[in-house]
Enzyme design. Structure first.
Site, PDB file in Angstrom:
ATOM      1  CG  HIS A   1      -1.615  -1.301   1.217  1.00 44.17           C
ATOM      2  ND1 HIS A   1      -1.712  -1.894   2.319  1.00 44.17           N
ATOM      3  CD2 HIS A   1      -2.983  -0.968   0.433  1.00 44.17           C
ATOM      4  CE1 HIS A   1      -3.039  -2.501   1.784  1.00 44.17           C
ATOM      5  NE2 HIS A   1      -3.735  -2.860   0.716  1.00 44.17           N
TER       6      HIS A   1
ATOM      7  CB  SER B   1      26.706  -1.488 -35.028  1.00 42.23           C
ATOM      8  OG  SER B   1      26.738  -0.074 -35.321  1.00 42.23           O
TER       9      SER B   1
ATOM     10  N   GLY C   1      27.873   6.148 -37.098  1.00 43.77           N
ATOM     11  CA  GLY C   1      28.620   4.570 -38.067  1.00 43.77           C
ATOM     12  C   GLY C   1      29.692   5.683 -38.608  1.00 43.77           C
TER      13      GLY C   1
END
Length: 564
Positions: free
Chosen positions: A221, A433, A544
């Site tokens: 609770h 990747s 990248g």
């Protein structure tokens, strides 16, 4: 600060929630005028014992999720974290009695409000001549010294729902069911731990924890626990009372805010700890069974079981929230299958040793050092359009390659090296990747199996790019790592011409790759995670593409030093 909730209103959220459960479950019905859900086939229970439970809302899927054949007949829901009113409890008892059931068992968690309200409703029902009994569940193991009120009722209550439901389905009489489940309830315990409190709709959090703290022994609770401890990655269970050879049912219960990933980690740790102490885990229930709204915590329940009790746990039920468990012991099962046998490597037509092998080692080492050094820069670039881990991903791959090189592998030929790197990156780099590099290297290795002259190296680049475009769906201009690779590959086409030189062509390829990487900051992303981000937010080069250009630069610098 009051937390935001997706509710229509604070006052009506408990009613709306129960209405939604019934609306999506044709097996349930609402009792008119009350916050009560009952089995829609109530009339089919004539002559059998009915089971009623309930309590405050906010513990979903408890309690309505456990209504069904083989479990509860109905539930009475209070407001959030509040006991249901006596009138609704009495109405539920009358409804099942008037359906012709052979008595009613009330299954109540040990909270003052629940004991009082369910108890008063039971006494009124008995005064009307209705056969009613009550079992109060007290499974909280957090307290070493018992208070007058006893232990709180927690997630172990659902096991009592299950056992009592199976006994009722067998046709057992009310008095006997009450006696059996009262004894069984004493053989279980629950302990909760949380990283945060929860917040009742319309209110603030019930307590605050520092970033390095956990609350131990808390209830359901939002109330604080018995002890505040430093956060630990380890799971601790109080199982000193369990002897070697004990057989238990384990519940790993999400208190509302944990991810499935976290829950699975805890489940593994709990099972390993129990088995390490010689305790047999007969069944493991992992999921959300009795929550505390959005509390980021977990409770662990253990119940001692024997074969007859396991049959009751395994008995069929239609309750939606009860998991579909395999009726096989968790402990004693072989969890590991042997890895498949890899086919032997095909003999290479060309072998490289001595100077060539040393050169490949130097190239790989320089590439790895370069990527590790770029980790933070690539992560920073990736935060604009991704999850900020591009640098970490490349660094992880570089460290995996360094670890492999330390083993002193025989670099027999470029094709074998590329194939090995492909496997290594697929296993250790992870993410898209890792898959893209793995595709590129696997395909690039094929033309080099026959020859390793310059035309075949150009062909290797073409093969790698074709594979990446086929499966990655990116094309030049889509603002991905492919832009740098494609730019370099166009320059390397010159290697296919008679009399082409290695370094002059490679130098042009490196410059083209770097220019292409820089140009990606002006491109609109057409593929990859960045394609979901508004192009106005992308004012940095693609990480990248930057990584690929850096790899080509590292290769060139080594070959220049070696005078290749």
């Amino acid at each position: 600060m009051i937390s935001k909730k997706m509710v229509n209103s604070v006052e009506g959220c408990a009613d709306d929630a129960l209405t939604g459960v019934v609306a999506s479950n044709p097996d349930l019905q609402l009792l008119q005028g009350h916050r009560v859900a009952l089995r829609s086939d109530l009339d089919s229970l004539k002559g059998r014992v009915a089971l009623l439970s309930g309590g405050g809302s906010g513990h979903e899927p408890a309690h309505a999720g456990f209504i069904g054949k083989g479990m509860l007949t109905g539930v009475i829901a209070g407001s959030v974290f509040a006991s249901p009113p006596v009138g609704s409890i009495l109405a539920a008892i009358r409804a099942v009695a008037q359906a012709g059931t052979a008595g009613t068992l009330l299954i109540v968690k040990n909270y003052t409000g629940d004991r009082l309200n369910f108890g008063l409703a039971m006494e009124q029902a008995k005064a009307e001549g209705i056969s009613v009994e009550m079992v109060v569940v007290e499974d909280d193991s957090a307290f070493t010294v018992l208070k007058k009120t006893g232990r709180r009722g927690l997630c172990g209550t659902i096991l009592i729902h299950k056992v009592a439901g199976a006994l009722a389905e067998e046709g057992m009489e009310l008095k006997e069911i009450t006696k059996r489940v009262s004894m069984i309830a004493k053989t279980m315990g629950t302990l909760g731990v949380s990283l945060s409190s929860c917040s009742v709709p319309g209110a603030t959090r019930t307590f605050e924890l520092a970033a390095d703290e956990m609350e131990l022994g808390l209830g359901i609770h939002g109330e604080a626990g018995v002890q505040r401890i430093k956060k630990s990655p380890k799971v601790s269970l109080r199982v000193s009372h369990l002897s070697t050879g004990s057989s238990v049912v384990l519940i790993v219960n999400n208190l509302g805010g944990l991810s499935f990933l976290e829950l699975s980690i805890i489940a593994d740790a709990a099972i390993r700890l129990l088995e390490g102490r010689g305790v047999k885990v007969a069944r493991a229930l992992v999921g959300t069974f009795m929550s505390a709204l959005e509390m980021r915590g977990v409770s662990l329940t253990l119940m001692l079981v024997d074969e007859p009790l396991l049959k009751l746990i395994d008995a069929e039920t239609t309750a939606k929230a009860w998991p579909h468990m395999t009726k096989v012991s968790v402990t004693g099962r072989n969890r590991i299958r042997a890895a498949p046998i890899e086919p032997p490597e095909a003999p290479e037509a060309t072998a490289a040793g001595g100077v060539a092998s040393k050169q490949m080692t130097l190239v790989l080492d320089r590439v790895c050092t370069t990527l590790i050094g770029l980790e933070e820069h690539l992560n920073a670039l990736d935060r604009a359009a991704g999850d900020g881990d591009c640098g970490s991903t490349h660094s992880r791959a570089a460290k995996a390659i360094q670890g492999w090189l330390k083993e002193g592998p025989t670099l027999a030929s470029p094709a074998q090296v590329l194939s090995k790197l492909s496997v290594l990156l697929l296993e250790r780099m992870g993410g898209s990747s890792g898959a893209l590099y793995g595709l590129f290297l696997t395909a690039a290795a094929q033309p080099l199996k026959a020859k390793t002259d310059l035309p075949n190296w150009s062909a290797a680049m073409d093969a790698g790019l074709d594979a990446m475009q086929k499966y990655g769906k990116a094309a030049p201009g889509d603002r991905t790592m492919l832009d740098s690779l494609w730019a370099a590959a166009q320059e390397l086409q010159a290697w296919k011409s008679p009399g082409a030189s290695l370094l002059p062509v490679l130098t042009k390829a490196v410059k083209s790759a770097e220019a292409a990487a820089e140009a990606t900051k002006n491109m609109e992303a057409g593929a990859g995670r960045a394609s979901y981000i508004s192009s106005a937010q992308l004012d940095q080069p693609d990480p990248g593409a930057v990584a690929v250009a850096a790899i080509f630069r590292a290769i060139l610098e080594v070959l220049q030093t070696q005078g290749a």
